[in-house]
Design an enzyme around this catalytic site. Structure first.
Site, PDB file in Angstrom:
ATOM      1  N   TYR A  43      -9.921   0.194   0.529  1.00 15.79           N
ATOM      2  CA  TYR A  43      -8.689   0.818   1.036  1.00 15.79           C
ATOM      3  C   TYR A  43      -8.482   2.208   0.437  1.00 15.79           C
ATOM      4  CZ  TYR A  43      -3.590   0.795   2.165  1.00 15.79           C
ATOM      5  OH  TYR A  43      -2.325   1.058   2.636  1.00 15.79           O
ATOM      6  N   ASP A  70      -3.268   5.458   6.059  1.00 15.17           N
ATOM      7  CA  ASP A  70      -1.961   5.051   6.591  1.00 15.17           C
ATOM      8  C   ASP A  70      -1.227   6.234   7.217  1.00 15.17           C
ATOM      9  OD1 ASP A  70      -2.491   2.499   5.902  1.00 15.17           O
ATOM     10  OD2 ASP A  70      -0.909   2.296   4.418  1.00 15.17           O
ATOM     11  N   ASP A 129      -5.025  -1.503   8.314  1.00 12.42           N
ATOM     12  CA  ASP A 129      -4.175  -0.627   9.137  1.00 12.42           C
ATOM     13  C   ASP A 129      -4.889   0.568   9.760  1.00 12.42           C
ATOM     14  OD1 ASP A 129      -2.238  -2.337   8.211  1.00 12.42           O
ATOM     15  OD2 ASP A 129      -1.189  -0.861   6.983  1.00 12.42           O
ATOM     16  N   ASP A 187       5.844  -3.148  -1.429  1.00 15.30           N
ATOM     17  CA  ASP A 187       5.240  -2.476  -0.274  1.00 15.30           C
ATOM     18  C   ASP A 187       5.598  -0.994  -0.252  1.00 15.30           C
ATOM     19  OD1 ASP A 187       4.095  -4.820   0.895  1.00 15.30           O
ATOM     20  OD2 ASP A 187       6.074  -5.382   1.626  1.00 15.30           O
TER      21      ASP A 187
END
Length: 388
Positions: A110, A116, A161, A343
């Site tokens: 990631y 993102d 994502d 988050d």
């Protein structure tokens, strides 16, 4: 019957012989296959970093009656997030611990450039265009470590994502700018991490994202495009869904089945999503088995909308990791997001503040993404379903 002298002689001889060597499974190189469900033969490893966070949380419990339950959480397997170049050191540290031979170490890959693109809370360290750094300083380094540990089994979730954003948020300039890097980066990751001791799952969002009727086919084709660009790597098993998410696996009718737009989404739970999206993946030429994150989906009916993703208030730990899913297309329920890590921050003055973390259904106050939230941990523990 042997005499005592004979027994003594045999004992002396036995003592002089070298002790027999018992060969453990992890003394041999691991051979995994994208054709097999690794979670049928391996247990998701409870990594030491999450374990340490939980153990520290136990010392700070405001409700001491939760201590016994919290101690059980520390022993639940979960994925280790390698979300920066510096955090690759966590992988080295974890591999220096005593990992049981039958445990598979779960890693989340990631760190894409422009990570993102449609959110602020989890923006990454690499800027758009820094694909070369992603390759040389991140993926190549991780691949080298995995190669140095051929006797350890690894399960990888590839870039949560990222590819789903190119389907639903491509009209946003940040996602337009990131698109080429996402596709090139994910393809490189799949090709470079395609090792015998590795099995990979490419992230596919969740039913409230790519599960919309109009998103199923383009979403599957987008994943298949990148998979084929990587040379259709043999160790890709399929997809990951609901990572850090809140959707029920099989709630029927679904959580948002009565919404005014429900007719446009047949994937009202993750089981339906895996089936519907999986069929499109198969048609597009991409492996379609799945792992589903159940780490924080124990309580539903909390969100105002599908897309509300930040620190949902009232949430609870869900089903523990298991390969007993009751669905041939679902390899395992896993804990992808470590429950208790935020988050995103609810501080409206913060650079990485995202409005979703300020929604009425988001828990407040909350720290920056990835930081520990003691109050949130205690809440998801109290609300765990099944209970600990």
């Amino acid at each position: 019957m042997k005499t005592s002298a004979s027994v003594l002689a045999l004992a002396t001889l036995a003592a002089a012989l070298p002790s027999p060597v018992t060969k453990r499974a992890c003394d041999a190189a691991v051979k995994l296959s994208g054709n097999d469900n690794v979670f049928k033969s391996y247990t998701l490893h409870p990594n030491s970093f999450y374990k340490a966070e939980v153990e520290a949380a136990i010392e700070n419990l405001s409700d001491k009656s939760l201590a016994t339950a919290a101690a059980k959480v520390a022993n639940v397997g979960s994925f280790l997030w390698l979300d920066t170049i510096a955090n690759i050191e966590k992988l080295k540290t974890e591999l220096a611990t005593d990992i049981p031979c039958k445990n598979v170490l779960g890693l989340v890959i990631y760190d894409l450039p422009g990570r993102d693109c449609a959110a602020k809370a989890s923006n990454g360290e690499l800027a758009v265009g820094e694909v070369s750094r992603y390759k040389s300083e991140y993926i190549d380094v991780i691949a080298g470590i995995l190669k140095e540990n051929p006797n350890q089994a690894f399960a990888l979730i590839i870039e949560p994502d990222s590819l789903p954003n190119l389907v639903t948020n491509i009209d946003e300039q940040a996602c337009k700018d990131s698109a080429a890097g996402y596709e090139e980066g994910v393809a490189y990751a799949l090709k470079t991490l395609n090792l015998p001791n590795v099995v990979m799952y490419v992230d596919a969002g969740h039913g409230g994202w790519l599960g919309w009727n109009d998103n199923l086919k383009p979403g599957a084709q987008g994943l298949a495009k990148v998979y084929k660009a990587a040379g259709s790597p043999s160790q890709v098993r399929g997809i990951s869904t609901n990572i850090a998410g809140w959707n029920s696996f099989d709630q029927s009718p679904g959580e948002f089945s009565k919404a005014t737009d429900a007719q446009w989404n047949k994937a009202q739970n993750e089981k339906l999503f895996v089936s519907l999206f999986g069929a499109e993946l198969k048609s597009a030429g991409h492996p379609n088995h799945a792992i589903v994150d159940t780490g924080r989906n124990g309580v539903t009916g909390l969100r105002k909308e599908w897309g509300h993703w930040c620190n949902v208030n009232g949430a609870g730990f869900g089903v523990r990791p298991t390969a007993d899913t009751g669905d041939a297309n679902v390899d395992a329920f896993v804990w992808g997001k470590p429950g208790g890590e935020s988050d995103g921050t609810s501080d409206t003055s913060a650079v990485r503040y995202d409005s979703f973390c300020g929604e009425s259904d988001a828990f407040k106050p909350s720290p920056e993404a990835g930081q520990w939230s003691q109050a949130y941990f205690e809440m998801v523990l109290k609300n765990a379903k099944p209970a600990f």
